[in-house]
Design a protein around this motif. Structure first.
Motif, PDB file in Angstrom:
ATOM      1  N   ALA A 161      -6.042   6.722   7.159  1.00 55.28           N
ATOM      2  CA  ALA A 161      -7.099   6.299   6.239  1.00 55.28           C
ATOM      3  C   ALA A 161      -6.530   5.496   5.079  1.00 55.28           C
ATOM      4  O   ALA A 161      -7.157   4.552   4.588  1.00 55.28           O
ATOM      5  N   LYS A 162      -5.338   5.856   4.638  1.00 59.94           N
ATOM      6  CA  LYS A 162      -4.676   5.108   3.568  1.00 59.94           C
ATOM      7  C   LYS A 162      -4.347   3.699   4.037  1.00 59.94           C
ATOM      8  O   LYS A 162      -4.435   2.740   3.265  1.00 59.94           O
ATOM      9  N   ALA A 163      -3.993   3.564   5.305  1.00 66.24           N
ATOM     10  CA  ALA A 163      -3.703   2.242   5.865  1.00 66.24           C
ATOM     11  C   ALA A 163      -4.955   1.370   5.867  1.00 66.24           C
ATOM     12  O   ALA A 163      -4.889   0.170   5.582  1.00 66.24           O
ATOM     13  N   LEU A 164      -6.114   1.963   6.189  1.00 68.53           N
ATOM     14  CA  LEU A 164      -7.372   1.212   6.169  1.00 68.53           C
ATOM     15  C   LEU A 164      -7.698   0.755   4.751  1.00 68.53           C
ATOM     16  O   LEU A 164      -8.143  -0.376   4.531  1.00 68.53           O
ATOM     17  N   GLU A 165      -7.486   1.641   3.793  1.00 60.19           N
ATOM     18  CA  GLU A 165      -7.732   1.300   2.390  1.00 60.19           C
ATOM     19  C   GLU A 165      -6.824   0.155   1.949  1.00 60.19           C
ATOM     20  O   GLU A 165      -7.270  -0.804   1.306  1.00 60.19           O
ATOM     21  N   ASN A 166      -5.548   0.231   2.319  1.00 64.12           N
ATOM     22  CA  ASN A 166      -4.598  -0.822   1.947  1.00 64.12           C
ATOM     23  C   ASN A 166      -4.893  -2.127   2.674  1.00 64.12           C
ATOM     24  O   ASN A 166      -4.629  -3.218   2.153  1.00 64.12           O
ATOM     25  N   LEU A 167      -5.446  -2.009   3.887  1.00 61.58           N
ATOM     26  CA  LEU A 167      -5.738  -3.194   4.689  1.00 61.58           C
ATOM     27  C   LEU A 167      -6.768  -4.082   4.002  1.00 61.58           C
ATOM     28  O   LEU A 167      -6.607  -5.306   3.930  1.00 61.58           O
ATOM     29  N   VAL A 168      -7.832  -3.473   3.495  1.00 63.21           N
ATOM     30  CA  VAL A 168      -8.869  -4.273   2.838  1.00 63.21           C
ATOM     31  C   VAL A 168      -8.365  -4.818   1.501  1.00 63.21           C
ATOM     32  O   VAL A 168      -8.725  -5.928   1.088  1.00 63.21           O
ATOM     33  N   LYS A 169      -7.504  -4.073   0.815  1.00 67.25           N
ATOM     34  CA  LYS A 169      -6.929  -4.574  -0.438  1.00 67.25           C
ATOM     35  C   LYS A 169      -5.988  -5.745  -0.181  1.00 67.25           C
ATOM     36  O   LYS A 169      -5.885  -6.668  -0.999  1.00 67.25           O
ATOM     37  N   ALA A 170      -5.298  -5.712   0.964  1.00 68.37           N
ATOM     38  CA  ALA A 170      -4.347  -6.779   1.294  1.00 68.37           C
ATOM     39  C   ALA A 170      -5.040  -8.107   1.554  1.00 68.37           C
ATOM     40  O   ALA A 170      -4.408  -9.167   1.471  1.00 68.37           O
ATOM     41  N   THR A 171      -6.344  -8.081   1.862  1.00 71.64           N
ATOM     42  CA  THR A 171      -7.056  -9.336   2.126  1.00 71.64           C
ATOM     43  C   THR A 171      -7.227 -10.179   0.868  1.00 71.64           C
ATOM     44  O   THR A 171      -7.671 -11.323   0.952  1.00 71.64           O
ATOM     45  N   ARG A 172      -6.872  -9.623  -0.286  1.00 76.83           N
ATOM     46  CA  ARG A 172      -6.906 -10.427  -1.509  1.00 76.83           C
ATOM     47  C   ARG A 172      -5.934 -11.599  -1.420  1.00 76.83           C
ATOM     48  O   ARG A 172      -6.099 -12.597  -2.117  1.00 76.83           O
ATOM     49  N   THR A 173      -4.929 -11.493  -0.553  1.00 74.93           N
ATOM     50  CA  THR A 173      -3.955 -12.575  -0.406  1.00 74.93           C
ATOM     51  C   THR A 173      -4.448 -13.680   0.518  1.00 74.93           C
ATOM     52  O   THR A 173      -3.851 -14.753   0.577  1.00 74.93           O
ATOM     53  N   THR A 174      -5.529 -13.426   1.262  1.00 74.13           N
ATOM     54  CA  THR A 174      -6.084 -14.446   2.157  1.00 74.13           C
ATOM     55  C   THR A 174      -7.540 -14.767   1.848  1.00 74.13           C
ATOM     56  O   THR A 174      -8.026 -15.838   2.194  1.00 74.13           O
ATOM     57  N   SER A 175      -8.244 -13.822   1.221  1.00 78.00           N
ATOM     58  CA  SER A 175      -9.675 -13.989   0.896  1.00 78.00           C
ATOM     59  C   SER A 175     -10.498 -14.305   2.138  1.00 78.00           C
ATOM     60  O   SER A 175     -11.378 -15.163   2.119  1.00 78.00           O
ATOM     61  N   THR A 176     -10.219 -13.607   3.233  1.00 74.99           N
ATOM     62  CA  THR A 176     -10.957 -13.826   4.475  1.00 74.99           C
ATOM     63  C   THR A 176     -11.784 -12.611   4.880  1.00 74.99           C
ATOM     64  O   THR A 176     -12.291 -12.544   5.999  1.00 74.99           O
ATOM     65  N   ALA A 177     -11.910 -11.634   3.976  1.00 72.03           N
ATOM     66  CA  ALA A 177     -12.760 -10.465   4.230  1.00 72.03           C
ATOM     67  C   ALA A 177     -13.259  -9.949   2.887  1.00 72.03           C
ATOM     68  O   ALA A 177     -12.516  -9.956   1.903  1.00 72.03           O
ATOM     69  N   PRO A 178     -14.505  -9.499   2.820  1.00 71.54           N
ATOM     70  CA  PRO A 178     -15.015  -8.961   1.556  1.00 71.54           C
ATOM     71  C   PRO A 178     -14.469  -7.569   1.291  1.00 71.54           C
ATOM     72  O   PRO A 178     -14.155  -6.823   2.221  1.00 71.54           O
ATOM     73  N   GLU A 179     -14.357  -7.229   0.034  1.00 76.12           N
ATOM     74  CA  GLU A 179     -13.904  -5.900  -0.381  1.00 76.12           C
ATOM     75  C   GLU A 179     -15.125  -5.172  -0.938  1.00 76.12           C
ATOM     76  O   GLU A 179     -15.574  -5.450  -2.047  1.00 76.12           O
ATOM     77  N   VAL A 180     -15.686  -4.245  -0.150  1.00 78.53           N
ATOM     78  CA  VAL A 180     -16.979  -3.642  -0.484  1.00 78.53           C
ATOM     79  C   VAL A 180     -16.859  -2.123  -0.557  1.00 78.53           C
ATOM     80  O   VAL A 180     -16.372  -1.487   0.381  1.00 78.53           O
ATOM     81  N   THR A 181     -17.311  -1.556  -1.660  1.00 78.85           N
ATOM     82  CA  THR A 181     -17.359  -0.107  -1.808  1.00 78.85           C
ATOM     83  C   THR A 181     -18.771   0.392  -1.500  1.00 78.85           C
ATOM     84  O   THR A 181     -19.712  -0.398  -1.361  1.00 78.85           O
ATOM     85  N   LEU A 182     -18.903   1.702  -1.419  1.00 83.77           N
ATOM     86  CA  LEU A 182     -20.220   2.303  -1.181  1.00 83.77           C
ATOM     87  C   LEU A 182     -21.199   1.900  -2.278  1.00 83.77           C
ATOM     88  O   LEU A 182     -22.368   1.599  -2.002  1.00 83.77           O
TER      89      LEU A 182
END
Length: 395
Positions: A161-182
């Motif tokens: 689960a920590k890897a999934l959390e880090n995965l979405v944060k890592a997209t800040r370097t590409t800006s190819t996925a939105p970072e969305v919370t509940l």
């Protein structure tokens, strides 16, 4: 003397009123939930998947034996249960879990594609109603079943689960996925005009020698109409959305070299800003989108000398054109689908609150016909440590 005795008695009485940790719960008596997967069965039941922490295994793997995420002892275990509602499925999970589940440390929620197509609002009622669940948990839509994502192991992190959390944060370097919370998602769902978007995630096959392994990876953006999944945007289209929303943090823009179109030039995004200006002229809607970007020359495959003003200016023009193309691609697709993922409705509400009361009644059709003027001002401010390409011919 009497005064001193009175003070002692008073202090003793006050200590009796202190409750201390009367409601404390030891970690060893709880099942700490790290990830939640929600799917729907063919008969409409909720299929719940929980990723639960095993504190003893984490402690052992970080000890002297040095066993990490790939050690013999897993740091999490996965439980699945079924129920008529999400709450029912959570309670049914107690048939397998002999400890009370603690949801306050949950990191991610993954919703299966089939469940998302049928509508996610009913699935999230418990999540937003129960104070124990975190509003800052990240939300994903799985291409396929959420269960497969929750069960997947990770080579880098002890807790997947920590890897999934880090995965979405890592997209800040590409800006190819939105970072969305509940919390972000619920704001979009209750909006009268804004369409929700969520990052997509999937199990992709990765060759490892003679073995084909499956690895979790992000895969574009899930787009919703109201609370139902209607389609997907690719990485470049997603960045087109983020340009307008002012959420592009970094990334690489690859363009053709101005003097050699068979060669590529990679430009790094350094800083960005955006401004959306709604207009209402003669009853017709028009929006001006202004994007400013500062970049740097990160890499070139050509031998073009960009210290020359003419070549440098052409490179900036190509950079601006590439950004505009990404925005245009996202805009055309969104208007065709009738989904306001750019929050244009919010801007009209702010600037024209009286007119908005009428506009929102038929916002989907109004949105499809908005004339959008895209203006991009992209500048290059850096060229790196060298001003000439490797192996450039001397002039």
């Amino acid at each position: 003397m009497r005064k001193r005795v009175f003070i002692y008695i008073l202090c003793l009485a006050l200590t009796l009123s202190l409750t201390g940790c009367w409601n404390r719960k030891e970690l060893t008596t709880l099942s700490v939930v790290q990830a939640i997967g929600i799917d729907k069965t063919e008969d409409g039941q909720i299929n719940l998947t929980l990723q639960l922490l095993k504190p003893a295994s984490i402690k052992a793997s970080s000890g002297k034996n040095g066993k990490g995420a790939s050690g013999s002892r897993k740091s999490v275990w996965v439980v699945t249960s079924t129920g008529q509602t999400l709450f029912d499925a959570i309670r049914n999970a107690t048939h397998q879990v002999n400890r009370k589940s603690l949801f306050s440390q949950n990191k991610v929620i993954v919703i299966g594609e089939a469940a998302a197509k049928s509508g996610i609002a009913p699935l999230l009622d418990l999540v937003v109603r129960d104070p124990e669940l975190r509003e800052l948990s990240y939300i994903f839509i799985a291409k396929g079943a959420a269960k497969d994502i929750i069960e997947a192991e990770n080579e880098q992190e002890q807790v997947p689960a920590k890897a999934l959390e880090n995965l979405v944060k890592a997209t800040r370097t590409t800006s190819t996925a939105p970072e969305v919370t509940l919390l972000d998602l619920m704001k979009s769902i209750v909006s009268k005009t804004t369409a929700p978007i969520l990052p997509g995630i999937e199990l992709a096959e990765q060759p490892n020698g003679a073995v084909i392994e499956k690895q979790v990876q992000l895969c574009g953006t899930a787009v919703f109409k109201e609370d139902k999944l209607i389609g997907w945007f690719g990485g470049k289209e997603t960045r087109g959305i983020l340009w307008v929303l002012g959420k592009v943090k970094s990334g690489i823009i690859v363009v053709e070299s101005p003097e050699d179109e068979n060669k590529k030039v990679a430009l790094e995004i350094i800083s960005t800003s955006s401004k959306v200006t709604p207009n209402l002229i003669g009853g017709k809607l028009a929006v001006t989108v202004e994007v400013k970007e500062e970049g740097s020359l990160g890499e070139q495959m050509s031998q073009t000398n960009f210290t020359k003003p003419e070549a440098f200016k052409k490179l900036e023009e190509k950079q601006s054109a590439a950004i505009k193309d990404e925005i245009t691609a996202a805009l055309q697709k969104a208007q065709t689908w009738g989904v306001d993922i750019f929050k244009f409705g919010v801007e009209y509400h702010r600037k024209f609150p009286i007119d908005y009361l009428e506009l929102k009644k038929n916002w989907e059709e109004e949105y499809k016909n908005i004339a959008v003027d895209i203006k991009v001002d992209a500048k290059l401010s850096r060229v790196g440590l060298t001003t000439t390409p490797v192996n450039a011919e001397e002039e």
